[in-house]
Design an enzyme around this catalytic site. Structure first.
Site, PDB file in Angstrom:
ATOM      1  N   ASN A 190      15.611  24.869  55.716  1.00 60.12           N
ATOM      2  CA  ASN A 190      14.992  24.789  54.408  1.00 60.12           C
ATOM      3  C   ASN A 190      14.624  26.185  53.931  1.00 60.12           C
ATOM      4  O   ASN A 190      14.492  27.114  54.735  1.00 60.12           O
ATOM      5  CB  ASN A 190      13.715  23.923  54.451  1.00 60.12           C
ATOM      6  CG  ASN A 190      14.022  22.489  54.833  1.00 60.12           C
ATOM      7  OD1 ASN A 190      14.720  21.790  54.122  1.00 60.12           O
ATOM      8  ND2 ASN A 190      13.487  22.063  55.978  1.00 60.12           N
ATOM      9  N   LYS A 191      14.436  26.313  52.614  1.00 63.71           N
ATOM     10  CA  LYS A 191      14.116  27.632  52.050  1.00 63.71           C
ATOM     11  C   LYS A 191      12.756  28.103  52.530  1.00 63.71           C
ATOM     12  O   LYS A 191      12.591  29.269  52.883  1.00 63.71           O
ATOM     13  CB  LYS A 191      14.128  27.557  50.512  1.00 63.71           C
ATOM     14  CG  LYS A 191      14.009  28.917  49.843  1.00 63.71           C
ATOM     15  CD  LYS A 191      15.198  29.795  50.168  1.00 63.71           C
ATOM     16  CE  LYS A 191      15.119  31.143  49.497  1.00 63.71           C
ATOM     17  NZ  LYS A 191      16.171  32.055  49.955  1.00 63.71           N
ATOM     18  N   VAL A 192      11.775  27.234  52.532  1.00 65.04           N
ATOM     19  CA  VAL A 192      10.438  27.588  53.026  1.00 65.04           C
ATOM     20  C   VAL A 192      10.215  26.855  54.341  1.00 65.04           C
ATOM     21  O   VAL A 192      10.240  25.621  54.388  1.00 65.04           O
ATOM     22  CB  VAL A 192       9.330  27.193  52.012  1.00 65.04           C
ATOM     23  CG1 VAL A 192       7.963  27.569  52.574  1.00 65.04           C
ATOM     24  CG2 VAL A 192       9.570  27.893  50.673  1.00 65.04           C
TER      25      VAL A 192
END
Length: 340
Positions: free
Chosen positions: A334-336
């Site tokens: 995931n991006k974060v």
């Protein structure tokens, strides 16, 4: 990923202009603080940027720099009271990872001066910090960070240059846009056939390019599923060299400073074992059996290292596509990353 990586040169130039006054003030504040050491706080690609910060601070500011593990403050609650008056450089693209926030908050309670290097200047990490350095990379949607990483390296270089008053480094920063644009246009896809079927490989760097090798190895894992590991070219003979035999790929990111000493001789040892060498930063005549990738010439060693990761992102994207993978949406990522 490819589109965002190509935005990095312009974004970095914009950042340098927008942050000029802020960086002068931050540099003066840190000089006046005169701390006994500095610390970094980061995870993932940002931790590779933190390793780059360590190199910059120790070689240009003469400031010993340690890596503060997020879990020490966020999980174990063991932040040292000796952080009083020490700059803690917290690096995060999103500024929202819970463990970084908890560790930074704990360190600030212990007296640390939090320097947030973030893409989102409205993030919780930025609100927590006493000094905020926006990297101005703009929105980044690919899971694989590219322009935000390049812009973070440029911001850290700018901070080190102002902190140290290094005129040569400050002058070199004026060429950032042109150097990175040249690097963005450099075609590294000649390496794709050598790496397309790889399952494992080494990525070598040293000095300013060792953190770049770390980021490259991380991206090869993320986007192509290759078990790539980064090592210093000085340390690789202490065990890892045993893993390399005929046909095994080795990506080499050569530094453009004294750290390249002994590198050609080390690569000759790999060549004798039949390794497939892919080399950036060296002249072709020095490594006649290698696939040599184009790199900007006659640039400051720090900018030369940043240029290498700029060029590498094009290779990483093309390699993932050649392996039938989508580099923008790698599985399980995931991006974060919300580590607790």
């Amino acid at each position: 990923m490819a589109e965002e990586a190509l935005e990095a040169p312009a974004k970095a130039s914009e950042q340098l202009a927008r942050n000029a006054g802020l960086m002068r003030e931050a540099g003066k504040r840190l000089r006046d603080l005169s701390p006994p050491f500095a610390a970094t706080l980061a995870r993932g690609s940002s931790d590779q940027a933190a390793a780059f910060a360590k190199f910059l601070l120790e070689t240009h500011v003469a400031m010993p720099t340690l890596s503060h593990a997020p879990s020490i403050g966020s999980l174990y609650r063991k932040t040292s009271p000796r952080f009083d008056g020490v700059p803690l450089i917290a690096i995060s693209q999103s500024g929202r990872s819970p463990d970084l926030l908890a560790a930074a908050a704990d360190a600030r309670r212990q007296g640390a001066v939090i320097v947030a290097v973030v893409n989102d200047a409205a993030s919780p990490l930025a609100h927590l910090a006493q000094i905020v350095i926006p990297v101005h990379a703009g929105p980044e949607t690919s899971v694989a960070a590219t322009k935000s990483f390049v812009c973070t390296l440029v911001a850290l270089t700018h901070l080190a240059a102002e902190w140290s008053g290094d005129e040569a480094l400050l002058a070199a920063l004026e060429t950032t846009g042109a150097v990175l644009e040249q690097a963005a246009q450099a075609n590294w896809t000649s390496a794709v056939p050598l790496l397309r079927d790889a399952r494992t490989m080494l990525v070598l760097g040293r000095g300013p390019t060792l953190p770049i090798a770390g980021e490259a190895a991380l991206k090869l894992k993320e986007t192509s599923g290759i078990h790539a590991e980064a090592f210093s070219s000085a340390e690789v003979a202490h065990g890892p060299m045993r893993l390399i035999g005929a046909g095994d790929p080795v990506l080499v990111l050569a530094p453009n400073d004294v750290a390249r000493e002994g590198l050609v001789e080390r690569l000759a040892e790999f060549a004798e074992r039949g390794a497939n060498l892919v080399v950036a930063g060296l002249e072709a005549e020095l490594v006649p059996t290698a696939t040599v990738l184009p790199s900007p010439r006659d640039v400051h060693p720090v900018l030369g290292a940043i240029a290498q990761i700029q060029s590498f992102y094009g290779l990483a994207e093309a390699l993932a596509r050649a392996r039938g993978l989508d580099p923008d949406h790698p599985p399980h990522l995931n991006k974060v990353t919300r580590t607790l």
